[in-house]
Design a protein around this motif. Structure first.
Motif, PDB file in Angstrom:
ATOM      1  N   LEU A  64       0.978  -1.273   0.090  1.00 59.91           N
ATOM      2  CA  LEU A  64      -0.038  -0.029   0.146  1.00 59.91           C
ATOM      3  C   LEU A  64       0.874   1.127  -0.052  1.00 59.91           C
ATOM      4  N   ASN A  65       0.774   1.867  -1.247  1.00 57.98           N
ATOM      5  CA  ASN A  65       1.431   3.400  -1.219  1.00 57.98           C
ATOM      6  C   ASN A  65       0.545   4.438  -1.555  1.00 57.98           C
ATOM      7  N   ASP A  66       1.248   5.590  -1.643  1.00 58.02           N
ATOM      8  CA  ASP A  66       0.417   6.964  -2.205  1.00 58.02           C
ATOM      9  C   ASP A  66      -0.795   6.771  -1.344  1.00 58.02           C
ATOM     10  N   LEU A  87      -8.396  -6.866   3.839  1.00 62.48           N
ATOM     11  CA  LEU A  87      -7.197  -7.050   4.252  1.00 62.48           C
ATOM     12  C   LEU A  87      -6.867  -7.633   5.506  1.00 62.48           C
ATOM     13  N   SER A  88      -8.005  -7.749   6.189  1.00 62.86           N
ATOM     14  CA  SER A  88      -7.647  -8.644   7.773  1.00 62.86           C
ATOM     15  C   SER A  88      -7.764  -9.876   7.325  1.00 62.86           C
ATOM     16  N   ALA A  89      -8.704 -10.257   6.485  1.00 67.51           N
ATOM     17  CA  ALA A  89      -8.989 -11.637   5.989  1.00 67.51           C
ATOM     18  C   ALA A  89      -7.639 -12.191   5.274  1.00 67.51           C
ATOM     19  N   THR A  90      -7.123 -11.340   4.388  1.00 68.40           N
ATOM     20  CA  THR A  90      -5.802 -11.645   3.679  1.00 68.40           C
ATOM     21  C   THR A  90      -4.728 -11.949   4.811  1.00 68.40           C
ATOM     22  N   LEU A  91      -4.459 -10.986   5.756  1.00 71.35           N
ATOM     23  CA  LEU A  91      -3.396 -11.246   6.505  1.00 71.35           C
ATOM     24  C   LEU A  91      -3.614 -12.684   7.522  1.00 71.35           C
ATOM     25  N   ALA A  92      -5.071 -12.900   7.874  1.00 72.10           N
ATOM     26  CA  ALA A  92      -5.217 -14.199   8.607  1.00 72.10           C
ATOM     27  C   ALA A  92      -4.897 -15.508   7.646  1.00 72.10           C
ATOM     28  N   ALA A  93      -5.136 -15.301   6.259  1.00 71.60           N
ATOM     29  CA  ALA A  93      -4.769 -16.222   5.561  1.00 71.60           C
ATOM     30  C   ALA A  93      -3.393 -16.654   5.096  1.00 71.60           C
ATOM     31  N   GLY A  94      -2.600 -15.654   5.583  1.00 72.10           N
ATOM     32  CA  GLY A  94      -1.203 -15.836   5.366  1.00 72.10           C
ATOM     33  C   GLY A  94      -0.510 -14.616   4.359  1.00 72.10           C
ATOM     34  N   GLY A  95      -1.347 -13.681   3.923  1.00 67.78           N
ATOM     35  CA  GLY A  95      -0.754 -12.753   2.852  1.00 67.78           C
ATOM     36  C   GLY A  95       0.051 -11.793   3.805  1.00 67.78           C
ATOM     37  N   LYS A  96       0.939 -10.828   3.004  1.00 68.20           N
ATOM     38  CA  LYS A  96       1.640 -10.182   3.604  1.00 68.20           C
ATOM     39  C   LYS A  96       1.011  -8.878   3.154  1.00 68.20           C
ATOM     40  N   VAL A  97       0.983  -7.926   3.988  1.00 64.25           N
ATOM     41  CA  VAL A  97       0.364  -6.258   3.677  1.00 64.25           C
ATOM     42  C   VAL A  97       1.570  -5.476   4.255  1.00 64.25           C
ATOM     43  N   LEU A  98       2.075  -4.680   3.481  1.00 67.52           N
ATOM     44  CA  LEU A  98       3.140  -3.907   3.752  1.00 67.52           C
ATOM     45  C   LEU A  98       2.379  -2.285   3.369  1.00 67.52           C
ATOM     46  N   ILE A  99       3.172  -1.404   4.027  1.00 68.99           N
ATOM     47  CA  ILE A  99       2.560  -0.030   3.954  1.00 68.99           C
ATOM     48  C   ILE A  99       3.751   0.847   3.890  1.00 68.99           C
ATOM     49  N   CYS A 100       3.645   1.965   3.035  1.00 65.46           N
ATOM     50  CA  CYS A 100       4.777   2.693   2.717  1.00 65.46           C
ATOM     51  C   CYS A 100       4.870   3.834   3.822  1.00 65.46           C
ATOM     52  N   ALA A 101       6.078   3.879   4.609  1.00 62.84           N
ATOM     53  CA  ALA A 101       6.259   4.821   5.771  1.00 62.84           C
ATOM     54  C   ALA A 101       6.291   6.288   5.126  1.00 62.84           C
ATOM     55  N   MET A 102       6.805   6.431   4.136  1.00 67.69           N
ATOM     56  CA  MET A 102       6.982   7.831   3.525  1.00 67.69           C
ATOM     57  C   MET A 102       5.447   8.497   3.172  1.00 67.69           C
ATOM     58  N   CYS A 103       4.802   7.311   2.750  1.00 66.43           N
ATOM     59  CA  CYS A 103       3.307   7.717   2.250  1.00 66.43           C
ATOM     60  C   CYS A 103       2.508   8.102   3.518  1.00 66.43           C
ATOM     61  N   TYR A 107       0.440  11.342   3.963  1.00 61.53           N
ATOM     62  CA  TYR A 107      -1.214  11.608   4.260  1.00 61.53           C
ATOM     63  C   TYR A 107      -1.571  11.623   5.759  1.00 61.53           C
ATOM     64  N   GLY A 108      -0.617  11.928   6.984  1.00 61.71           N
ATOM     65  CA  GLY A 108      -0.772  11.803   8.250  1.00 61.71           C
ATOM     66  C   GLY A 108      -1.458  10.617   8.795  1.00 61.71           C
ATOM     67  N   VAL A 109      -1.020   9.416   8.354  1.00 63.99           N
ATOM     68  CA  VAL A 109      -1.530   8.384   8.774  1.00 63.99           C
ATOM     69  C   VAL A 109      -0.436   7.686   9.891  1.00 63.99           C
ATOM     70  N   LYS A 110      -0.854   7.588  11.312  1.00 65.16           N
ATOM     71  CA  LYS A 110       0.187   7.358  12.143  1.00 65.16           C
ATOM     72  C   LYS A 110       0.237   5.526  12.335  1.00 65.16           C
ATOM     73  N   ALA A 111       1.282   5.270  12.705  1.00 61.43           N
ATOM     74  CA  ALA A 111       1.440   3.773  12.925  1.00 61.43           C
ATOM     75  C   ALA A 111       0.362   3.146  13.820  1.00 61.43           C
TER      76      ALA A 111
END
Length: 140
Positions: A64-66, A87-103, A107-111
């Motif tokens: 996930l970026n921009d 997204l939660s179901a994807t994670l639960a099924a073993g998928g990996k979701v990465l999020i861009c720190a710079m983005c 956009y003002g999204v806190k960890a």
């Protein structure tokens, strides 16, 4: 006549072996989806596509970026309920979701606002997924 018959069987055998090899090299190949969109429909398409391939045995990394970082922000749960559930179901099924720190910063999204299980990415995490052998990539 016998030579033609043998040649015909050889062609059939080679086609069968070639099809088996082609199938073997694509089954289970990793998928890397680069999701930049914050459009609800396009985000749902990207996440759904990835989850469907994960369910078919393809390791998935969703990056996930921009504007895509807004989809994972729990403060936007009213705007993206289906996307966040998937997204939660994807994670639960073993998928990996990465999020861009710079983005996230842009956009003002806190960890602390990111859905649980999503990893704040860095060049090593992203590069390991993107450049894994036989990885296929898509962008939304």
């Amino acid at each position: 006549m016998m030579t033609l018959l043998r040649a015909g069987w050889m062609v059939i055998w080679l086609c069968m072996v070639g099809a088996s090899v082609a199938q073997a090299t694509t089954k289970g190949d990793p998928l890397f989806i680069n999701m930049t969109t914050q459009d609800a429909h396009r985000a749902l398409m990207a996440i759904s596509f990835g989850k469907n391939q994960l369910d078919r045995g393809h390791p998935l990394t969703l990056f996930l970026n921009d504007g895509g970082v807004l989809v994972a922000n729990t403060a936007n749960a009213d705007k993206y309920p289906e996307q966040q559930k998937l997204l939660s179901a994807t994670l639960a099924a073993g998928g990996k979701v990465l999020i861009c720190a710079m983005c996230m910063q842009k956009y003002g999204v806190k960890a602390a606002q990111v859905l649980p299980g999503i990893q704040v990415s860095n060049p090593d995490l992203t590069g390991a997924a993107l450049f894994a052998p036989d990885t296929r990539t898509l962008s939304w």
